[in-house]
Write an enzyme that holds these catalytic residues in place. Structure first.
Site: not given
Ligand SMILES: Cc1ncc(COP(=O)(O)O)c(C=O)c1O
Length: 302
Positions: A74, A76-78, A80
């Site tokens: 998503g 805000y993905s940590n 990624l």
């Protein structure tokens, strides 16, 4: 020809991460010892379970000769962000398939901007397309459409079989150190691996940060894929999600700020704060017999 350094040398891992005892009257008055497993200190750019999960995948990608990584998340993905950082450190191209085609062409939020600054190419897809990645053929089509053909595929959240083996190492570091080892859960991959690495007399306790009650089945299937069946002893405390993913009500915010200043710990709010709150509440309710040593895994940083 000189062999290029492997991911371990390039990413400079530093396990085992420190184990620190904290003095806190909310635990001491119930005869419970609280330890913090500072896995947030395991690597400066890939803290906690990000390192544990990605390192074995990076090894697998290198061994199979892939020059790139592709993964999902998503806005805000940590995960990624961690994959983008790993790609930069290793000199591998990275592609991030991001949920939400409404984001395409809009200014990037801080998290996605960090991914882009680390060289990750972002490919935005609709929510329905994103969901279809669960089907192998659709996954291959999505990866091709993102221009990531030939790249090593890391699943959303990074929870695959190699990742679980990486998290089992975290469990092995905690053998003999605690009766109960507690960790916050998203996909459940960290708990599934951690439980497998503990001694038979130890128990892993997971605190889901999402509402829904679907996690136990998910953990069983992750363990079956990684270890061929159930591994280790684990339970879930499912009443501490505070309304769902990324919900941080004022009381939780105040608790996290106070815990952080009391113990000099930067408390990550989405996962770690819910874990520490759950342990405080469960201890107050007498869930742990006197003499219990609890280890809380600090899986990330704010
Ligand atoms: C800081 C932190 N703790 C815990 C978790 C949960 O990990 P898992 O998805 O393996 O349950 C995550 C998710 O990636 C995370 O970012």
């Amino acid at each position: 020809m000189e062999r290029s350094p492997g991911p371990d040398a390039l990413l400079q891992p530093r396990p085992p991460s420190p184990l620190q005892e904290v003095r806190d009257d909310r635990f001491e008055r119930h005869g419970v010892r609280l330890l913090l497993k500072r896995d947030d200190l395991v690597h400066p750019e890939l803290p906690g379970n990000k390192w544990r999960k990605l390192a074995p995948n990076l090894r697998a990608a290198r061994d199979a000769g892939h020059d790139g990584l592709v993964t999902f998340g998503g806005a805000y993905s940590n995960h990624l962000r961690a994959t983008a950082a790993a790609g930069r450190l290793l000199g591998m191209r990275t592609v991030g398939i991001v949920r939400g085609d409404e984001l395409a062409g809009r200014p990037l939020n801080d998290s996605l901007a960090r991914c882009a600054a680390d060289g990750m190419r972002l490919h935005f897809v609709s929510r329905s397309e994103y969901r279809r990645k669960a089907e192998p053929q659709e996954l291959a089509r999505l990866v091709d459409a993102a221009g990531a053909g030939g790249a090593y595929v890391v699943p959303e959240g990074g929870s695959n079989a190699p990742a679980l083996h990486g998290c089992a190492e975290l469990g092995r570091e905690l053998r003999g150190a605690a009766d109960v080892v507690a960790v916050a859960c998203g996909t459940g991959g960290t708990l599934a691996g951690l439980a497998a690495g503990l001694d038979p007399g130890q128990r892993a306790l997971g605190v889901p940060v999402l509402a829904g009650g679907f996690l136990a089945a998910e953990i069983r299937s992750l363990q079956a894929a990684a270890f061929g069946g159930p591994a280790g002893s684990w339970t879930l405390a499912e009443d501490f999600h505070h309304g769902g993913y990324a919900r941080v009500p004022d009381a939780l915010e105040a608790f996290a700020a106070e815990f952080g200043s009391r113990h000099g710990l930067p408390v990550e709010r989405i996962y770690v704060a819910k874990l520490l709150w759950a342990l405080t509440e469960l201890t107050a309710a007498g869930a742990f017999p006197r003499g219990t040593t609890l280890a809380a895994v600090v899986t990330g940083r704010p």
